[in-house]
Design a protein around this motif. Structure first.
Motif, PDB file in Angstrom:
ATOM      1  N   VAL A  22      -2.447  -5.489   9.062  1.00 26.38           N
ATOM      2  CA  VAL A  22      -3.811  -5.908   9.435  1.00 26.38           C
ATOM      3  C   VAL A  22      -4.056  -5.685  10.922  1.00 26.38           C
ATOM      4  O   VAL A  22      -5.105  -5.160  11.323  1.00 26.38           O
ATOM      5  CB  VAL A  22      -4.047  -7.387   9.042  1.00 26.38           C
ATOM      6  N   LEU A  23      -3.075  -6.041  11.760  1.00 26.96           N
ATOM      7  CA  LEU A  23      -3.232  -5.835  13.201  1.00 26.96           C
ATOM      8  C   LEU A  23      -3.329  -4.350  13.546  1.00 26.96           C
ATOM      9  O   LEU A  23      -4.137  -3.962  14.406  1.00 26.96           O
ATOM     10  CB  LEU A  23      -2.068  -6.473  13.957  1.00 26.96           C
ATOM     11  N   ALA A  24      -2.527  -3.521  12.881  1.00 26.83           N
ATOM     12  CA  ALA A  24      -2.582  -2.079  13.138  1.00 26.83           C
ATOM     13  C   ALA A  24      -3.937  -1.515  12.752  1.00 26.83           C
ATOM     14  O   ALA A  24      -4.497  -0.663  13.467  1.00 26.83           O
ATOM     15  CB  ALA A  24      -1.469  -1.370  12.376  1.00 26.83           C
ATOM     16  N   ARG A  25      -4.493  -1.977  11.643  1.00 26.25           N
ATOM     17  CA  ARG A  25      -5.831  -1.503  11.231  1.00 26.25           C
ATOM     18  C   ARG A  25      -6.902  -1.937  12.227  1.00 26.25           C
ATOM     19  O   ARG A  25      -7.813  -1.179  12.536  1.00 26.25           O
ATOM     20  CB  ARG A  25      -6.164  -2.030   9.833  1.00 26.25           C
ATOM     21  N   GLU A  26      -6.748  -3.152  12.730  1.00 29.28           N
ATOM     22  CA  GLU A  26      -7.712  -3.628  13.737  1.00 29.28           C
ATOM     23  C   GLU A  26      -7.599  -2.811  15.022  1.00 29.28           C
ATOM     24  O   GLU A  26      -8.613  -2.467  15.634  1.00 29.28           O
ATOM     25  CB  GLU A  26      -7.490  -5.111  14.026  1.00 29.28           C
ATOM     26  N   ARG A  27      -6.365  -2.487  15.440  1.00 33.77           N
ATOM     27  CA  ARG A  27      -6.181  -1.664  16.643  1.00 33.77           C
ATOM     28  C   ARG A  27      -6.763  -0.265  16.437  1.00 33.77           C
ATOM     29  O   ARG A  27      -7.374   0.291  17.342  1.00 33.77           O
ATOM     30  CB  ARG A  27      -4.697  -1.569  17.003  1.00 33.77           C
ATOM     31  N   MET A  32      -8.573  -0.731  25.257  1.00 36.09           N
ATOM     32  CA  MET A  32      -7.602  -1.304  24.340  1.00 36.09           C
ATOM     33  C   MET A  32      -6.798  -2.449  24.951  1.00 36.09           C
ATOM     34  O   MET A  32      -5.995  -3.065  24.250  1.00 36.09           O
ATOM     35  CB  MET A  32      -6.613  -0.211  23.858  1.00 36.09           C
ATOM     36  N   GLU A  33      -7.001  -2.750  26.203  1.00 38.47           N
ATOM     37  CA  GLU A  33      -6.236  -3.789  26.877  1.00 38.47           C
ATOM     38  C   GLU A  33      -6.367  -5.120  26.133  1.00 38.47           C
ATOM     39  O   GLU A  33      -7.450  -5.540  25.775  1.00 38.47           O
ATOM     40  CB  GLU A  33      -6.740  -3.959  28.309  1.00 38.47           C
ATOM     41  N   GLY A  34      -5.227  -5.720  25.865  1.00 34.30           N
ATOM     42  CA  GLY A  34      -5.232  -6.994  25.151  1.00 34.30           C
ATOM     43  C   GLY A  34      -5.128  -6.838  23.643  1.00 34.30           C
ATOM     44  O   GLY A  34      -5.052  -7.830  22.923  1.00 34.30           O
ATOM     45  N   TRP A  35      -5.090  -5.626  23.144  1.00 35.47           N
ATOM     46  CA  TRP A  35      -4.966  -5.425  21.698  1.00 35.47           C
ATOM     47  C   TRP A  35      -3.599  -5.027  21.363  1.00 35.47           C
ATOM     48  O   TRP A  35      -2.869  -4.338  21.407  1.00 35.47           O
ATOM     49  CB  TRP A  35      -5.962  -4.354  21.192  1.00 35.47           C
ATOM     50  N   VAL A  86      22.822  -3.518  -0.774  1.00 35.90           N
ATOM     51  CA  VAL A  86      21.986  -4.310   0.110  1.00 35.90           C
ATOM     52  C   VAL A  86      20.675  -3.555   0.272  1.00 35.90           C
ATOM     53  O   VAL A  86      20.651  -2.412   0.733  1.00 35.90           O
ATOM     54  CB  VAL A  86      22.652  -4.503   1.493  1.00 35.90           C
ATOM     55  N   LEU A  87      19.597  -4.171  -0.153  1.00 33.22           N
ATOM     56  CA  LEU A  87      18.291  -3.541  -0.065  1.00 33.22           C
ATOM     57  C   LEU A  87      17.564  -4.069   1.171  1.00 33.22           C
ATOM     58  O   LEU A  87      17.491  -5.270   1.394  1.00 33.22           O
ATOM     59  CB  LEU A  87      17.463  -3.844  -1.317  1.00 33.22           C
ATOM     60  N   LEU A  88      17.056  -3.145   1.938  1.00 35.06           N
ATOM     61  CA  LEU A  88      16.301  -3.516   3.123  1.00 35.06           C
ATOM     62  C   LEU A  88      14.862  -3.083   2.937  1.00 35.06           C
ATOM     63  O   LEU A  88      14.594  -1.930   2.592  1.00 35.06           O
ATOM     64  CB  LEU A  88      16.882  -2.823   4.363  1.00 35.06           C
ATOM     65  N   ASP A  89      13.953  -3.984   3.148  1.00 32.90           N
ATOM     66  CA  ASP A  89      12.538  -3.662   3.076  1.00 32.90           C
ATOM     67  C   ASP A  89      12.088  -3.333   4.484  1.00 32.90           C
ATOM     68  O   ASP A  89      11.942  -4.206   5.328  1.00 32.90           O
ATOM     69  CB  ASP A  89      11.748  -4.845   2.523  1.00 32.90           C
ATOM     70  N   THR A  90      11.888  -2.046   4.747  1.00 36.32           N
ATOM     71  CA  THR A  90      11.502  -1.611   6.088  1.00 36.32           C
ATOM     72  C   THR A  90       9.988  -1.481   6.230  1.00 36.32           C
ATOM     73  O   THR A  90       9.515  -1.083   7.290  1.00 36.32           O
ATOM     74  CB  THR A  90      12.155  -0.256   6.425  1.00 36.32           C
ATOM     75  N   ALA A  91       9.268  -1.803   5.184  1.00 39.34           N
ATOM     76  CA  ALA A  91       7.808  -1.735   5.255  1.00 39.34           C
ATOM     77  C   ALA A  91       7.308  -2.853   6.176  1.00 39.34           C
ATOM     78  O   ALA A  91       7.863  -3.948   6.195  1.00 39.34           O
ATOM     79  CB  ALA A  91       7.199  -1.891   3.872  1.00 39.34           C
ATOM     80  N   PRO A  92       6.271  -2.554   6.945  1.00 44.95           N
ATOM     81  CA  PRO A  92       5.735  -3.601   7.816  1.00 44.95           C
ATOM     82  C   PRO A  92       5.109  -4.716   6.983  1.00 44.95           C
ATOM     83  O   PRO A  92       4.650  -4.497   5.866  1.00 44.95           O
ATOM     84  CB  PRO A  92       4.677  -2.867   8.647  1.00 44.95           C
TER      85      PRO A  92
END
Length: 157
Positions: free
Chosen positions: A91-96, A154-157, A79-85
């Motif tokens: 994209v959201l992490a880069r924006e934050r 950062m509030e709201g991000w 069973v392969l699990l892809d744990t990559a986001p």
């Protein structure tokens, strides 16, 4: 040749040598096939001994192969699990991070340096105070000020 008894004898010998039931059955079948092919060309005086030796040699070869090449697994058993986001999370992490970088740029140089020394470098308030020639209380105030400004930024991000 007493076939069922001989096959069970060979299978038992393979099991004693650490082969699984499934592998032992496969090796006995392969030995049987090789005996049938060999008998097509020549007469086999002792078919039981031929099959035993063939099955044991096949077992040794399989063991050597697994040692050299590693164990092989059936794809159905894995069973392969892809744990990559996902792409959206990246994209959201880069924006934050871009937003946080802007917020850090809005801090004064001294406050930013003290905050990053504590949060990124892991220095204690006392170590930072000694490095900057400040009191521990002043360092605490700089870290609190930076934390408050960044939190509101950062509030709201």
């Amino acid at each position: 040749m007493k076939l069922p008894q001989t096959l069970e004898h060979i299978r038992a010998a393979l099991l004693r040598r650490g082969r699984s039931v499934h592998d032992a059955d496969d090796l006995v079948q392969e030995a049987w096939v090789r005996l049938a092919c060999y008998e097509g060309e020549q007469v086999v005086a002792k078919p039981e001994a031929f099959m035993m030796r063939t099955a044991l040699n096949l077992s040794i070869d399989a063991h050597r192969s697994s040692v050299c090449h590693g164990e092989q697994l059936m794809v159905d058993e894995v069973v392969l699990l892809d744990t990559a986001p996902g792409t959206e999370a990246i994209v959201l992490a880069r924006e934050r991070m871009a937003r946080l970088s802007l917020g850090l740029g809005r801090l004064t140089d001294k406050t930013r340096d003290i905050f990053l020394s504590h949060r990124i470098d892991g220095l204690t308030y006392q170590e930072i105070a000694q490095n900057h020639g400040l009191s521990t209380s002043t360092v605490e105030k700089h870290v609190a000020k930076a934390t408050l400004q960044l939190t509101s930024w950062m509030e709201g991000w």
